[in-house]
Write a protein that holds these residues in place. Sequence first.
Motif, PDB file in Angstrom:
ATOM      1  N   ARG A  14       0.742  -1.313   0.056  1.00 51.82           N
ATOM      2  CA  ARG A  14       0.015  -0.034   0.055  1.00 51.82           C
ATOM      3  C   ARG A  14       0.838   1.256   0.049  1.00 51.82           C
ATOM      4  O   ARG A  14       0.690   2.230  -0.710  1.00 51.82           O
TER       5      ARG A  14
ATOM      6  N   ALA B 179       2.505   1.804  -3.364  1.00 50.49           N
ATOM      7  CA  ALA B 179       1.707   2.181  -4.311  1.00 50.49           C
ATOM      8  C   ALA B 179       1.107   3.829  -4.214  1.00 50.49           C
ATOM      9  O   ALA B 179       1.220   4.518  -5.256  1.00 50.49           O
TER      10      ALA B 179
ATOM     11  N   PHE C 103      -7.004  -0.053  -4.572  1.00 48.20           N
ATOM     12  CA  PHE C 103      -6.006  -0.732  -4.036  1.00 48.20           C
ATOM     13  C   PHE C 103      -6.500  -1.959  -3.319  1.00 48.20           C
ATOM     14  O   PHE C 103      -6.043  -3.321  -3.359  1.00 48.20           O
TER      15      PHE C 103
ATOM     16  N   VAL D  15      -6.141  -6.063  -3.933  1.00 49.93           N
ATOM     17  CA  VAL D  15      -5.715  -7.054  -3.020  1.00 49.93           C
ATOM     18  C   VAL D  15      -6.217  -8.128  -3.004  1.00 49.93           C
ATOM     19  O   VAL D  15      -5.928  -9.320  -2.922  1.00 49.93           O
TER      20      VAL D  15
ATOM     21  N   ILE E  50       0.420  -6.674  -7.595  1.00 51.19           N
ATOM     22  CA  ILE E  50       0.360  -5.393  -7.001  1.00 51.19           C
ATOM     23  C   ILE E  50       1.186  -4.468  -7.793  1.00 51.19           C
ATOM     24  O   ILE E  50       0.964  -3.206  -8.329  1.00 51.19           O
TER      25      ILE E  50
ATOM     26  N   TRP F 288      -0.344  -4.028 -11.086  1.00 51.56           N
ATOM     27  CA  TRP F 288      -1.319  -3.082 -10.879  1.00 51.56           C
ATOM     28  C   TRP F 288      -0.812  -1.495 -10.902  1.00 51.56           C
ATOM     29  O   TRP F 288      -1.531  -0.717 -11.523  1.00 51.56           O
TER      30      TRP F 288
END
Length: 314
Positions: A271, A274, A287, A291, A306, A309
């Motif tokens: 997190r 990101a 987010f 997950v 991720i 992503w």
Amino acid sequence: LAGNYTTTDLGADAIHAIGLKEVARIRAEMEKVKAEAGFRGTLLEFFTFLRTDPRFFEKTPEALLTHYRAIAKRIDPELVKVFRIIPRAPYGVRPIPDTIAPDTTTAYYQQGASDGSRAGYYYVNLYKPEVRPIWEMMPLSLHEAVPGHHFQFARGLELPDAPMFRRTAYFVAYSEGWGLYAEQLGYDMGLYDDPYDRMGQLAYEMWRAVRLVVDTGIHAKGWSRERAIAYFRDNAPKTDQDIVNEIDRYIGTPGQALAYKIGQLKISELRARAEQTLGPKFDLRDFNDAVLETGSVPLETLERHIDAWIAARR
């Protein structure tokens, strides 16, 4: 065993060191909350107060169940702040049956039927309400019900194109890491407005950090059962009944308890990555959905997902 549960190659020494660092960090946060609550004694005295003051306990099993159900309904409308995708499957709150309650944990989640014929259930322990502090109810409900295990299992079953073994997979580090991460989403949802609830969140996080130290201590560093119990008691306000049960669990199942904090630390790290990389393009709802859209997977698989992503959104 540690690798089997954490789905990482971290060894006992590395996990022990992570645990010591997390325990120190969380203790500092607890000191702040203690000051906020206006408590003048030491942290250990604050723990005793939290374990024993009658204001922190419901008088009857019925009152405790009503309180759990009220908390569940308080969480539900706030979920849209941190998710775009809400699972279709509902969940209920039920008491753990009286016949097994004395020997069962504080709460657990039972996932819904894969064909949708039974909802998910958050089972809560009503045996001896005088040992079940109300300050732990918010983080516990976030972990076991929504957006913790219910979201994670229900979203898994609702994966559109995945085969059944993927939709029902269970990797402890992912699943319990998500549960512990979900406890922290209470801040993003505005649910920790009371300092005692915040202390409950820290107590639950500390419980999972202490595990890293005592599990590796017992199984790799020659710690005795008594030393492990004393370390737990010195760092967390959980009741003695819980502490002894927990230590015996770690003795009997080496490594399993390590997965919670290791998984949560990885999700929190992803997190932060990101947020840092995407800046103003970062949206917490997207987010969190990302997950959960893999189903339960090893942590390195989640990290690759991720990272891809993030790259797609830059």
